[in-house]
Enzyme design. Structure first.
Site, mmCIF file in Angstrom:
data_model
loop_
_atom_site.group_PDB
_atom_site.id
_atom_site.type_symbol
_atom_site.label_atom_id
_atom_site.label_comp_id
_atom_site.label_asym_id
_atom_site.label_seq_id
_atom_site.Cartn_x
_atom_site.Cartn_y
_atom_site.Cartn_z
ATOM 1 N N SER A 21 0.444 -6.622 -3.065
ATOM 2 C CA SER A 21 -0.132 -5.283 -2.921
ATOM 3 C C SER A 21 0.963 -4.237 -2.762
ATOM 4 O O SER A 21 2.077 -4.414 -3.247
ATOM 5 C CB SER A 21 -1.081 -5.277 -1.712
ATOM 6 O OG SER A 21 -0.366 -5.571 -0.528
ATOM 7 N N ASP A 168 5.559 3.988 7.924
ATOM 8 C CA ASP A 168 4.297 4.625 8.306
ATOM 9 C C ASP A 168 3.432 3.728 9.188
ATOM 10 O O ASP A 168 2.255 3.992 9.365
ATOM 11 C CB ASP A 168 3.507 5.014 7.047
ATOM 12 C CG ASP A 168 3.289 3.834 6.104
ATOM 13 O OD1 ASP A 168 3.548 2.675 6.512
ATOM 14 O OD2 ASP A 168 2.871 4.053 4.952
ATOM 15 N N HIS A 171 3.960 0.033 5.842
ATOM 16 C CA HIS A 171 4.957 -0.306 4.830
ATOM 17 C C HIS A 171 6.345 -0.394 5.458
ATOM 18 O O HIS A 171 6.650 0.302 6.421
ATOM 19 C CB HIS A 171 4.923 0.729 3.698
ATOM 20 C CG HIS A 171 3.598 0.767 3.012
ATOM 21 N ND1 HIS A 171 2.678 1.774 3.260
ATOM 22 C CD2 HIS A 171 3.026 -0.072 2.122
ATOM 23 C CE1 HIS A 171 1.598 1.546 2.526
ATOM 24 N NE2 HIS A 171 1.774 0.435 1.837
#
Length: 237
Positions: A21, A168, A171
């Protein structure tokens, strides 16, 4: 899915596939682990071409279900079955196809609220749910005899992981990516695979010493540039 393979005159280099992802997507920016692997494996080849597939799913699957029924949540049994299907498919590709699964990494819940609440609303991703999905991935890999990396535990071994390992809260920062590369390199070092897939075990294409290489600082020899990683301070073992 992201893959890197360089082609020049001579043997085709091994193909490394990163399948996952946005953790994978963003691994090629911000000094990410995908970019680091691409740098390490530049100009490498092998007589018998191996293939390595690194699989990452779990973070998005582990978010709590939304009352509307929308969103990325995947129930744990379904997640396990999906990962099993991915693994079994990849195992059929080739006798030389090697697999490494990455478990769901931890998250910084407070940082998610600060960085993403205006974009994604009330956060519904918790570190505890990541742990549950991480452990499920690891158990599946044990059952299927697949190499797996426990990112949830590995990242939290660092004392300052909450503040230094994310951009964040989800990530990975360059510091978080360093941990991923270290863990992947550890697997490649310890795995009894033939041929060995560690980047140092692969010869550099056109890697012969040459009098036309740059002169070393002492002025007495030349430096073989095929083993240098330009633009990055990479010293992975």
């Amino acid at each position: 899915m992201y893959f890197f393979r360089e082609k020049m005159v001579g043997p085709v280099r091994p193909q490394l596939v990163l399948f996952g992802s946005s953790i994978v997507q963003l691994s090629f920016s911000n000094e990410g682990w995908g970019a680091t692997l691409a740098t390490l494996y530049a100009r490498k080849d092998a007589p018998i071409q191996p293939s390595l597939v690194i699989v990452y799913f779990g973070g998005n699957d582990s978010v709590h279900p939304h009352p509307s029924g929308l969103g990325p949540h995947v129930p744990l049994p379904e997640y396990i079955e999906n990962m099993r299907k991915i693994a079994m498919h990849l195992k059929t590709l080739s006798e030389k196809t090697r697999l490494i699964f990455l478990s769901a990494p931890p998250v910084n819940e407070e940082q998610i609220r600060e960085a993403l609440s205006d974009k994604l609303g009330k956060p519904n991703r918790t570190n505890e749910s990541c742990r549950i999905y991480s452990e499920a991935c690891l158990e599946l890999c044990r059952d299927l005899d697949i190499k797996a990396i426990d990112l949830w535990t590995a990242i939290q071994k660092r004392d300052d992981w909450l503040t230094e390992c994310f951009t964040d809260g989800i990530h990975l920062s360059s510091e978080g990516s360093k941990i991923v590369v270290e863990e992947i390199t550890k697997v490649l070092t310890e795995a009894e695979w033939e041929p060995n897939l560690h980047w140092k075990s692969l010869p550099a294409e056109f890697g012969e010493d040459s009098p036309y290489d740059p002169v070393s600082p002492d002025g007495k020899a030349t430096v073989n540039v095929s083993e240098l990683c330009f633009g990055r301070n990479i010293q992975w073992e």
